[in-house]
Design a protein around this motif. Structure first.
Motif, PDB file in Angstrom:
ATOM      1  N   LEU A  26       0.823  -1.200   0.000  1.00 41.44           N
ATOM      2  CA  LEU A  26       0.000   0.000   0.000  1.00 41.44           C
ATOM      3  C   LEU A  26       0.866   1.264   0.000  1.00 41.44           C
ATOM      4  O   LEU A  26       0.624   2.189  -0.789  1.00 41.44           O
ATOM      5  CB  LEU A  26      -0.949  -0.004   1.202  1.00 41.44           C
ATOM      6  N   VAL A  27       1.876   1.304   0.834  1.00 37.33           N
ATOM      7  CA  VAL A  27       2.760   2.469   0.899  1.00 37.33           C
ATOM      8  C   VAL A  27       3.516   2.637  -0.420  1.00 37.33           C
ATOM      9  O   VAL A  27       3.629   3.757  -0.950  1.00 37.33           O
ATOM     10  CB  VAL A  27       3.734   2.341   2.093  1.00 37.33           C
ATOM     11  N   THR A  28       3.994   1.528  -0.986  1.00 37.91           N
ATOM     12  CA  THR A  28       4.706   1.601  -2.263  1.00 37.91           C
ATOM     13  C   THR A  28       3.779   2.091  -3.373  1.00 37.91           C
ATOM     14  O   THR A  28       4.177   2.906  -4.216  1.00 37.91           O
ATOM     15  CB  THR A  28       5.293   0.229  -2.618  1.00 37.91           C
ATOM     16  N   ALA A  29       2.551   1.595  -3.416  1.00 39.61           N
ATOM     17  CA  ALA A  29       1.599   2.037  -4.443  1.00 39.61           C
ATOM     18  C   ALA A  29       1.283   3.520  -4.308  1.00 39.61           C
ATOM     19  O   ALA A  29       1.236   4.250  -5.311  1.00 39.61           O
ATOM     20  CB  ALA A  29       0.319   1.206  -4.350  1.00 39.61           C
ATOM     21  N   LEU A  30       1.084   3.995  -3.074  1.00 44.24           N
ATOM     22  CA  LEU A  30       0.811   5.423  -2.874  1.00 44.24           C
ATOM     23  C   LEU A  30       1.995   6.285  -3.308  1.00 44.24           C
ATOM     24  O   LEU A  30       1.816   7.314  -3.977  1.00 44.24           O
ATOM     25  CB  LEU A  30       0.467   5.690  -1.415  1.00 44.24           C
ATOM     26  N   SER A  32       4.231   5.472  -5.485  1.00 44.00           N
ATOM     27  CA  SER A  32       4.325   5.386  -6.938  1.00 44.00           C
ATOM     28  C   SER A  32       3.315   6.308  -7.615  1.00 44.00           C
ATOM     29  O   SER A  32       3.642   6.983  -8.594  1.00 44.00           O
ATOM     30  CB  SER A  32       4.098   3.945  -7.381  1.00 44.00           C
ATOM     31  N   LEU A  33       2.099   6.324  -7.091  1.00 47.18           N
ATOM     32  CA  LEU A  33       1.079   7.209  -7.674  1.00 47.18           C
ATOM     33  C   LEU A  33       1.464   8.679  -7.534  1.00 47.18           C
ATOM     34  O   LEU A  33       1.174   9.491  -8.419  1.00 47.18           O
ATOM     35  CB  LEU A  33      -0.278   6.961  -7.019  1.00 47.18           C
ATOM     36  N   LEU A  34       2.123   9.022  -6.430  1.00 46.03           N
ATOM     37  CA  LEU A  34       2.503  10.416  -6.195  1.00 46.03           C
ATOM     38  C   LEU A  34       3.778  10.826  -6.930  1.00 46.03           C
ATOM     39  O   LEU A  34       3.879  11.960  -7.412  1.00 46.03           O
ATOM     40  CB  LEU A  34       2.685  10.666  -4.701  1.00 46.03           C
ATOM     41  N   LEU A  35       4.745   9.937  -7.043  1.00 47.91           N
ATOM     42  CA  LEU A  35       6.068  10.341  -7.506  1.00 47.91           C
ATOM     43  C   LEU A  35       6.441   9.869  -8.907  1.00 47.91           C
ATOM     44  O   LEU A  35       7.282  10.496  -9.552  1.00 47.91           O
ATOM     45  CB  LEU A  35       7.131   9.842  -6.512  1.00 47.91           C
ATOM     46  N   ASP A  36       5.875   8.779  -9.388  1.00 52.98           N
ATOM     47  CA  ASP A  36       6.268   8.262 -10.698  1.00 52.98           C
ATOM     48  C   ASP A  36       5.600   9.035 -11.827  1.00 52.98           C
ATOM     49  O   ASP A  36       4.462   9.477 -11.695  1.00 52.98           O
ATOM     50  CB  ASP A  36       5.908   6.778 -10.810  1.00 52.98           C
TER      51      ASP A  36
END
Length: 170
Positions: A26-30, A32-36
């Motif tokens: 969950l933290v990685t997905a969030l 990724s959505l914010l920074l990638d």
């Protein structure tokens, strides 16, 4: 304290990882959505046709499987030996990485890399010598002769299920 360990899965690495993995995902997905840069996703060559998508997904899954088994191995290794042993193994891995980069990839071997490899080898050797001396001193029996005391040496290297059985029996 044992109740808390069992509740949070700290005795079983698979239980621990199954409790921690959803939070990590969950933290990685969030992040990724914010920074990638998702707007560049369509122009990426790794996802422009079905073969590339399949290949990319297989590579990601194999990398994830390798990471999973590496964490599982590290957890078991720490529970059987000590964190210092795992740290030493990591330091030796760094030295091997430097040597592979120099000999296989023809990376430049600077004096700093040489000093680092030398320091690693000396440190690991001194630690192993210290542990060997400590092991020899621990095996001396009442007569001062070297013997085998099974309680110290074999008790340290047991399977995790045997530890659970011993905990339940006491």
């Amino acid at each position: 304290m044992d109740v808390k360990k069992e509740t949070y899965g700290l005795k079983n690495p698979l239980t621990l990882m199954s409790n921690v993995a959803p939070i990590m995902a969950l933290v990685t997905a969030l992040l990724s959505l914010l920074l990638d840069p998702w707007h560049e996703f369509e122009r990426n060559n790794y996802f422009n046709n079905s073969w590339h998508v399949t290949r990319s997904l297989l590579l990601m899954l194999s990398g994830g499987a390798l990471a999973f088994f590496m964490v599982l191995t590290e957890f078991v290794l720490v529970s059987v030996t000590s964190a210092v042993t795992v740290q030493l193994a990591g330091v030796v891995k760094e030295a091997v990485t430097i040597l592979v980069a120099v000999f296989y990839f023809h990376d430049e071997f600077t004096w700093l890399k040489g000093f680092g490899v030398f320091t690693i080898l000396v440190g690991v050797s001194l630690f192993n010598w210290y542990k060997y001396q400590k092991l020899q001193a621990g095996h001396a029996n009442e007569d001062g002769m070297l013997g085998s005391r099974e309680t110290d040496a074999s008790a340290k290297y047991v399977i995790l299920e045997e530890i659970d059985d011993l905990d339940e029996g006491t």
